[in-house]
Write an enzyme that holds these catalytic residues in place. Structure first.
Site, short mmCIF file in Angstrom:
data_model
loop_
_atom_site.label_atom_id
_atom_site.label_comp_id
_atom_site.label_asym_id
_atom_site.label_seq_id
_atom_site.Cartn_x
_atom_site.Cartn_y
_atom_site.Cartn_z
CD GLU A 137 1.77 0.51 0.53
OE1 GLU A 137 1.16 -0.42 -0.03
OE2 GLU A 137 2.15 0.45 1.73
CG ASP A 144 -1.54 -1.81 -1.14
OD1 ASP A 144 -1.83 -1.86 0.07
OD2 ASP A 144 -0.40 -2.10 -1.59
CB ILE A 184 2.31 -6.23 -3.16
CG1 ILE A 184 2.73 -6.58 -4.60
CG2 ILE A 184 2.33 -7.50 -2.29
CD1 ILE A 184 4.13 -7.15 -4.73
CG ASP A 185 -3.33 -4.89 1.34
OD1 ASP A 185 -2.63 -4.25 2.16
OD2 ASP A 185 -4.44 -5.36 1.62
CB THR A 224 4.32 -5.41 1.75
OG1 THR A 224 3.60 -4.61 0.82
CG2 THR A 224 5.78 -5.42 1.38
CG ASP A 281 -3.59 -0.42 3.52
OD1 ASP A 281 -3.19 0.28 4.46
OD2 ASP A 281 -2.83 -1.06 2.77
C1 LIP Z 1 -0.77 -3.70 5.42
C2 LIP Z 1 -2.21 -4.03 5.70
C3 LIP Z 1 -2.33 -4.77 7.03
C4 LIP Z 1 -1.81 -3.91 8.14
C5 LIP Z 1 -0.37 -3.55 7.87
C6 LIP Z 1 -0.21 -2.85 6.50
P1 LIP Z 1 0.67 -3.14 3.24
O1 LIP Z 1 -0.68 -3.04 4.17
O2 LIP Z 1 -2.72 -4.81 4.65
O3 LIP Z 1 -3.68 -5.10 7.31
O4 LIP Z 1 -1.93 -4.57 9.36
O5 LIP Z 1 0.07 -2.69 8.89
O6 LIP Z 1 -0.91 -1.63 6.53
O7 LIP Z 1 1.71 -2.31 3.94
O8 LIP Z 1 1.06 -4.58 3.18
O9 LIP Z 1 0.25 -2.57 1.91
#
Ligand code: LIP
Length: 266
Positions: free
Chosen positions: A72, A88, A90-91, A93, A221
């Site tokens: 990412e 990813d 930190i998913d 974030t 993601d």
């Molecule tokens: C997030 C996703 C989340 C989505 C956010 C974003 P990030 O990923 O985990 O489900 O609603 O829009 O895509 O940006 O934290 O890696």
């Protein structure tokens, strides 16, 4: 084609996700700073996102130097082995930045190009540091939470489906996202918005929700958690993009997947 062993790739993913997750947790405890915004004001990246991805990338260069990388927070590298690591760091974030403990490190090894519609996922690991939960799978070897094998239920209870979803960073997408929630409510007992797609998807695999839908996710993601869903007996699909180019992710137990897919479109 490559002869990479999915179990070997899974073990690499587990080890790296755990090491990276421990780093993320340490940085969270020390305090998090926003490094930049990306696609929208709400689409943030922290210094920890970048540091964690750099750690994973450097470890993979040591362990699997011929493999590609799609992350990412850094430039893509196609590699030369036919295997690409989709990361990813930190998913979740925004959760991470606010101190909400629902964030995960997601690492997948896929065979083929970096286009999710064409790749074959071979292994995936999703680590939730705050819960010390490691979801993982290797193609053909099942889905696991730690050492516990995961199997989804065939259908949902008479009360309806517990569904998870998410909303895009761009405020212009919110009306459509909320309309989608309204359309699925007739099959839902309730909705959960946990803020990390990989955790939402692993929650389907673990039976913590019956289904998940979201439009606008990026490959990193869902790359690892989609395999965890299907190896647990769940169904997963990337449905056609809308006029803004956002694909629709659907994951669910078999008994509700088709109804959810129909109601969640367009
Ligand atoms: C997030 C996703 C989340 C989505 C956010 C974003 P990030 O990923 O985990 O489900 O609603 O829009 O895509 O940006 O934290 O890696």
């Amino acid at each position: 084609m490559t002869d990479a062993d999915p179990r070997e790739l899974e073990n690499i993913g587990i080890d790296l996700a755990r090491e990276a997750g421990q780093l993320a947790r340490e940085r969270r405890s020390a305090g998090v700073s926003i490094a930049a915004t990306k696609s929208a004001l709400a689409d943030i990246v922290t210094d920890a996102d970048r540091e964690v991805e750099a750690l994973i990338r450097s470890r993979l260069r040591e362990l699997r130097p011929a493999d590609g990388f799609l992350g990412e927070e850094s430039d893509a590298d196609p590699g030369r082995s036919g295997i690409t690591w989709v990361v990813d760091p930190i998913d979740g974030t925004v959760n991470y930045a606010y101190g909400i403990p629902f964030y995960a490190v997601s690492i997948a090894a896929v065979q083929g190009t970096s286009d999710p519609q064409t790749w074959t996922a071979l292994a995936g690991a999703v680590y939730v540091p705050s819960l010390d939960e490691m979801f993982h799978a290797a193609r053909g070897s099942g889905a696991w939470l730690g050492d516990r094998r995961l199997y989804v239920e065939a259908d949902v209870s008479a009360a309806g489906a517990l569904l998870a979803t998410g909303f895009g960073y761009d405020p212009a997408t919110h009306a459509g996202d909320l309309g989608r929630v309204a359309r699925v409510m007739p099959i839902a007992r309730d909705i959960r918005r946990m803020g990390a797609a990989s955790i939402d998807l692993c929650s389907v695999a673990a039976g913590r929700v019956d289904g998940y839908f979201e439009r606008g996710l990026k490959p990193w993601d869902h790359a690892a958690a989609a395999l965890i869903v299907t190896e647990a007996g769940g169904r997963f699909a990337l449905l056609p993009a809308d006029d803004t180019g956002r694909v629709l992710v659907i994951a669910a137990v078999p008994g509700v997947f088709d109804r959810l897919s129909t109601l969640a479109q367009p």
